[in-house]
Design a protein around this motif. Structure first.
Motif, PDB file in Angstrom:
ATOM      1  N   GLY A 256       0.916  -1.205  -0.117  1.00  0.00           N
ATOM      2  CA  GLY A 256      -0.108   0.043  -0.076  1.00  0.00           C
ATOM      3  C   GLY A 256       0.890   1.361  -0.051  1.00  0.00           C
ATOM      4  O   GLY A 256       0.482   2.188  -0.616  1.00  0.00           O
ATOM      5  N   MET A 257       1.901   1.307   0.801  1.00  0.00           N
ATOM      6  CA  MET A 257       2.588   2.567   0.666  1.00  0.00           C
ATOM      7  C   MET A 257       3.613   2.489  -0.647  1.00  0.00           C
ATOM      8  O   MET A 257       3.652   3.771  -1.198  1.00  0.00           O
ATOM      9  N   THR A 258       3.924   1.559  -1.261  1.00  0.00           N
ATOM     10  CA  THR A 258       4.526   1.708  -2.707  1.00  0.00           C
ATOM     11  C   THR A 258       3.450   2.358  -3.525  1.00  0.00           C
ATOM     12  O   THR A 258       3.813   3.008  -4.413  1.00  0.00           O
ATOM     13  N   LEU A 259       2.442   1.806  -3.563  1.00  0.00           N
ATOM     14  CA  LEU A 259       1.160   2.087  -4.429  1.00  0.00           C
ATOM     15  C   LEU A 259       0.839   3.693  -4.063  1.00  0.00           C
ATOM     16  O   LEU A 259       0.605   4.549  -4.983  1.00  0.00           O
ATOM     17  N   PHE A 260       1.010   4.004  -2.705  1.00  0.00           N
ATOM     18  CA  PHE A 260       0.473   5.506  -2.310  1.00  0.00           C
ATOM     19  C   PHE A 260       1.595   6.537  -3.055  1.00  0.00           C
ATOM     20  O   PHE A 260       1.353   7.448  -3.425  1.00  0.00           O
ATOM     21  N   VAL A 261       3.056   5.872  -3.102  1.00  0.00           N
ATOM     22  CA  VAL A 261       3.970   6.907  -3.534  1.00  0.00           C
ATOM     23  C   VAL A 261       3.815   7.106  -4.907  1.00  0.00           C
ATOM     24  O   VAL A 261       3.906   8.047  -5.455  1.00  0.00           O
ATOM     25  N   LEU A 262       3.391   6.106  -5.683  1.00  0.00           N
ATOM     26  CA  LEU A 262       3.231   6.051  -6.919  1.00  0.00           C
ATOM     27  C   LEU A 262       2.234   6.714  -7.757  1.00  0.00           C
ATOM     28  O   LEU A 262       2.317   7.722  -8.368  1.00  0.00           O
ATOM     29  N   THR A 263       1.008   6.706  -6.798  1.00  0.00           N
ATOM     30  CA  THR A 263      -0.188   7.512  -7.426  1.00  0.00           C
ATOM     31  C   THR A 263       0.047   8.866  -6.630  1.00  0.00           C
ATOM     32  O   THR A 263      -0.745   9.881  -7.517  1.00  0.00           O
ATOM     33  N   LEU A 264       0.733   9.096  -5.805  1.00  0.00           N
ATOM     34  CA  LEU A 264       0.823  10.420  -5.310  1.00  0.00           C
ATOM     35  C   LEU A 264       1.729  11.170  -6.346  1.00  0.00           C
ATOM     36  O   LEU A 264       1.638  12.503  -6.641  1.00  0.00           O
ATOM     37  N   GLY A 265       2.827  10.476  -6.828  1.00  0.00           N
ATOM     38  CA  GLY A 265       3.646  11.246  -7.844  1.00  0.00           C
ATOM     39  C   GLY A 265       2.812  11.526  -8.908  1.00  0.00           C
ATOM     40  O   GLY A 265       3.045  12.626  -9.522  1.00  0.00           O
ATOM     41  N   LEU A 266       2.156  10.457  -9.513  1.00  0.00           N
ATOM     42  CA  LEU A 266       1.312  10.842 -10.672  1.00  0.00           C
ATOM     43  C   LEU A 266       0.246  11.977 -10.511  1.00  0.00           C
ATOM     44  O   LEU A 266       0.246  12.926 -11.460  1.00  0.00           O
ATOM     45  N   ASN A 267      -0.383  12.118  -9.292  1.00  0.00           N
ATOM     46  CA  ASN A 267      -1.299  12.942  -9.160  1.00  0.00           C
ATOM     47  C   ASN A 267      -0.610  14.419  -8.926  1.00  0.00           C
ATOM     48  O   ASN A 267      -1.028  15.595  -9.635  1.00  0.00           O
ATOM     49  N   ILE A 268       0.597  14.544  -8.330  1.00  0.00           N
ATOM     50  CA  ILE A 268       1.361  15.775  -8.270  1.00  0.00           C
ATOM     51  C   ILE A 268       1.822  16.255  -9.655  1.00  0.00           C
ATOM     52  O   ILE A 268       1.683  17.514  -9.748  1.00  0.00           O
ATOM     53  N   LEU A 269       2.363  15.143 -10.463  1.00  0.00           N
ATOM     54  CA  LEU A 269       2.525  15.724 -11.847  1.00  0.00           C
ATOM     55  C   LEU A 269       1.630  16.227 -12.542  1.00  0.00           C
ATOM     56  O   LEU A 269       1.634  17.223 -13.387  1.00  0.00           O
ATOM     57  N   ALA A 270       0.502  15.511 -12.445  1.00  0.00           N
ATOM     58  CA  ALA A 270      -0.786  15.939 -13.204  1.00  0.00           C
ATOM     59  C   ALA A 270      -1.353  17.255 -12.856  1.00  0.00           C
ATOM     60  O   ALA A 270      -1.490  18.260 -13.448  1.00  0.00           O
ATOM     61  N   LEU A 271      -1.299  17.554 -11.525  1.00  0.00           N
ATOM     62  CA  LEU A 271      -1.703  18.681 -11.016  1.00  0.00           C
ATOM     63  C   LEU A 271      -0.885  19.813 -11.365  1.00  0.00           C
ATOM     64  O   LEU A 271      -1.222  21.157 -11.486  1.00  0.00           O
ATOM     65  N   TYR A 272       0.639  19.462 -11.395  1.00  0.00           N
ATOM     66  CA  TYR A 272       1.433  20.733 -11.866  1.00  0.00           C
ATOM     67  C   TYR A 272       1.085  21.192 -13.174  1.00  0.00           C
ATOM     68  O   TYR A 272       1.144  22.299 -13.550  1.00  0.00           O
ATOM     69  N   ILE A 273       0.927  20.224 -13.929  1.00  0.00           N
ATOM     70  CA  ILE A 273       0.858  20.332 -15.595  1.00  0.00           C
ATOM     71  C   ILE A 273      -0.727  20.954 -15.773  1.00  0.00           C
ATOM     72  O   ILE A 273      -0.542  22.134 -16.326  1.00  0.00           O
ATOM     73  N   VAL A 274      -1.615  20.739 -14.930  1.00  0.00           N
ATOM     74  CA  VAL A 274      -2.707  21.263 -15.033  1.00  0.00           C
ATOM     75  C   VAL A 274      -2.744  22.901 -14.738  1.00  0.00           C
ATOM     76  O   VAL A 274      -3.372  23.816 -15.256  1.00  0.00           O
ATOM     77  N   ARG A 275      -2.103  22.999 -13.452  1.00  0.00           N
ATOM     78  CA  ARG A 275      -2.022  24.453 -13.053  1.00  0.00           C
ATOM     79  C   ARG A 275      -1.247  25.089 -13.683  1.00  0.00           C
ATOM     80  O   ARG A 275      -1.453  26.549 -14.044  1.00  0.00           O
ATOM     81  N   LYS A 276      -0.255  24.809 -14.374  1.00  0.00           N
ATOM     82  CA  LYS A 276       0.684  25.612 -15.452  1.00  0.00           C
ATOM     83  C   LYS A 276      -0.262  25.864 -16.645  1.00  0.00           C
ATOM     84  O   LYS A 276      -0.177  27.039 -17.197  1.00  0.00           O
ATOM     85  N   TYR A 277      -0.964  25.015 -17.082  1.00  0.00           N
ATOM     86  CA  TYR A 277      -2.064  25.214 -18.262  1.00  0.00           C
ATOM     87  C   TYR A 277      -2.996  26.434 -17.839  1.00  0.00           C
ATOM     88  O   TYR A 277      -3.284  27.363 -18.600  1.00  0.00           O
ATOM     89  N   ARG A 278      -3.456  26.267 -16.441  1.00  0.00           N
ATOM     90  CA  ARG A 278      -4.398  27.300 -16.329  1.00  0.00           C
ATOM     91  C   ARG A 278      -3.686  28.582 -16.157  1.00  0.00           C
ATOM     92  O   ARG A 278      -4.414  29.622 -16.175  1.00  0.00           O
ATOM     93  N   GLU A 279      -2.575  28.510 -15.568  1.00  0.00           N
ATOM     94  CA  GLU A 279      -1.750  30.157 -15.486  1.00  0.00           C
ATOM     95  C   GLU A 279      -1.647  30.605 -17.030  1.00  0.00           C
ATOM     96  O   GLU A 279      -1.546  31.965 -17.007  1.00  0.00           O
ATOM     97  N   GLN A 280      -1.659  29.741 -17.876  1.00  0.00           N
ATOM     98  CA  GLN A 280      -1.295  30.382 -19.123  1.00  0.00           C
ATOM     99  C   GLN A 280      -2.642  30.815 -19.934  1.00  0.00           C
ATOM    100  O   GLN A 280      -2.297  31.827 -20.600  1.00  0.00           O
ATOM    101  N   TYR A 281      -3.564  30.298 -19.517  1.00  0.00           N
ATOM    102  CA  TYR A 281      -4.702  30.588 -20.463  1.00  0.00           C
ATOM    103  C   TYR A 281      -6.079  31.159 -19.726  1.00  0.00           C
ATOM    104  O   TYR A 281      -7.078  31.507 -20.377  1.00  0.00           O
TER     105      TYR A 281
END
Length: 490
Positions: free
Chosen positions: A464-489
């Motif tokens: 569970g800890m391994t899965l938590f770290v993987l999904t957390l990393g993906l979510n952080i990356l996705a939120l970073y990309i989305v926020r960057k997009y929103r700041e631009q447009y």
């Protein structure tokens, strides 16, 4: 007294306090609202809050602390000789709680008298038979120490509930009286009420944070306990998953790589299905579909997100698996040996993920400014050229974020994998073979009577800890990309 009735009585006291507090404030001002510092309702709420909040907090704390205290006291009554060699103290305490609950139900039903349920001279065989006749317990025979501990558990539990009832009601009454006494015309009731509401809102917002912290801490502590019993290098770099529930893990091979490979492989197949279909659906709905078609097609597409995953799992097991087997099995190409395979789970999971990709991508494409489209049309580009060369590049960061969010959803899926992919942990490139994922093995490791002192049970927390770290990393990356997009447009 049941908790429900205690809460109703406290609410009734708060309601009386509201009326009395409001009346007291008006009376102190001679009936002139203009002479009050705050509106009359604030004085009423001041009394209601001071009646409810302390009583509710006391009840919550009492309900948390009492079971822990009672269990610790009763557990201390059980000597080491009262615990069988094949059982742990936790299992014996679970039996004590079951017997105590059975005695409560039997007394309520009139099968056993209160005196007999409390008596230290009660016959164990007679009590056991009466509880069995009443359908209250399933054990073959209650031992004398367990019965005595259950009787003491009942007494402490009922005494604690009575003390909690008296203390909560007394606190509610005293709080209401205190507030009514201070409700005068010059009292700043509005400040007190608004501060109380602000604290309530902050507490509600903190629940999610505290819950996340609690989940992470529980995973961390149990993961550290697992690595104390099993080498971390063997877990992270082992190529074999073969748990053995004999010898306290001495013969177990708990390598996580086959499970991570299965998770990755099934997720890739699912995304290969969901991303093209979802993206093309989003392009059609946002750029080509008429408002009438969009109003019908978009809700119908999003219905897929509301279907329970167990239904998708049954669809994979009963429909998609046999269909693939008829084409790629022994009667067809001979590549597939059974209906449970990576391809089965991946296809069904991809269908489940279509609305995630489609809805997010549709919103992101619609967020692209219309002026960019108009500028492309003004330069002579066609609609398809505008979509390919202007809209999609502009929406690409948001679309990538949507795909990553769908990937994290695929990684955490369980039921479709359990029913559609099988339970074999293997490293293979053949998509028509059965494989399994991290989530499926977490379920299997914690199913049944798990001894949490063994690596085979504690490994679920490491997974569970391994899965938590993987999904957390993906979510952080996705939120970073989305926020960057929103700041631009935006």
């Amino acid at each position: 007294m049941p908790i429900f009735w205690i809460l109703l009585i406290v609410l009734a006291i708060a309601a009386i306090g509201y009326v009395a507090g409001r009346a007291r404030a008006l009376a102190s001002a001679g009936g002139d609202i203009r002479a009050l510092h705050s509106l009359p309702s604030y004085y009423g709420w001041n009394a209601a809050i001071k009646a409810m909040v302390p009583a509710f907090l006391l009840i919550i704390v009492w309900l948390i602390v009492q079971p822990i205290y009672v269990s610790s006291v009763v557990s201390g009554m059980l000597s080491d000789g009262a615990i069988p060699n094949s059982s742990s103290r936790g299992l014996v305490m679970a039996e004590v709680r079951r017997v105590a609950e059975g005695l409560d139900n039997a007394v309520a039903a009139g099968v056993i008298g209160e005196d007999a349920a409390r008596s230290a001279r009660a016959d164990v065989i007679d009590i056991t038979q009466r509880l069995k006749d009443a359908g209250q317990i399933v054990t073959s025979q209650i031992t004398q120490p367990v019965l005595r501990a259950a009787q003491h558990f009942r007494i402490m539990h009922s005494t604690g509930n009575m003390m909690m009832t008296v203390a909560a009601l007394a606190l509610a009454v005293l709080g209401a009286l205190w507030a009514i006494r201070e409700n005068r015309a010059e009292f700043r009731a509005r400040n007190i009420v608004e501060t109380s509401v602000r604290i309530l809102l902050i507490s509600a917002a903190s629940i999610a944070i505290l819950t996340t912290i609690g989940i992470v801490l529980s995973l961390v502590f149990n993961t550290l306990e697992f690595f104390r019993l099993y080498p971390a290098s063997d877990f992270f770099f082992g190529l074999t998953w073969s748990p053995s529930f004999s010898g306290r893990g001495g013969s177990s091979q708990l390598g996580v790589l086959p499970l991570l490979w299965g998770t990755f492989y099934i997720s890739v197949v699912a995304l290969a299905v969901a991303v093209p279909i979802g993206l093309f659906s989003a392009i059609y709905l946002s750029e080509y579909a008429s408002p009438r078609v969009r109003a019908i097609a978009k809700p119908m597409l999003e219905v897929l997100a509301g279907i329970p995953t167990i239904v998708y799992g049954l669809f994979a097991l009963l429909t998609v698996g046999p269909l693939l087997l008829s084409v790629f099995g022994a009667d067809g190409l001979g590549w597939m040996k059974a209906g449970t395979a990576v391809m089965t789970a991946g296809l069904v999971m991809g269908v489940m993920l279509i609305p995630f990709v489609s809805s997010l991508s549709d919103d992101i494409i619609n967020a692209v400014p219309q002026s960019m489209r108009d500028g492309s049309y003004g330069l002579g580009a066609t609609k398809s050229e505008t979509i390919r060369q202007v809209v999609l590049p502009a929406a690409l960061p948001g679309i990538v974020g949507a795909i990553l969010l769908a990937a994290s959803r695929a990684i955490g899926e369980t039921m479709i994998v359990v029913l559609g992919a099988g339970a074999a942990a293997r490293l293979s490139l053949n998509p028509f073979e059965a494989m399994t994922t991290v989530t499926a093995k977490i379920v299997s490791q914690l199913t049944g009577d798990a001894d949490f002192a063994s690596p085979e049970a504690l490994v679920a927390f490491a997974l569970g800890m391994t899965l938590f770290v993987l999904t957390l990393g993906l979510n952080i990356l996705a939120l970073y990309i989305v926020r960057k997009y929103r700041e631009q447009y935006e």
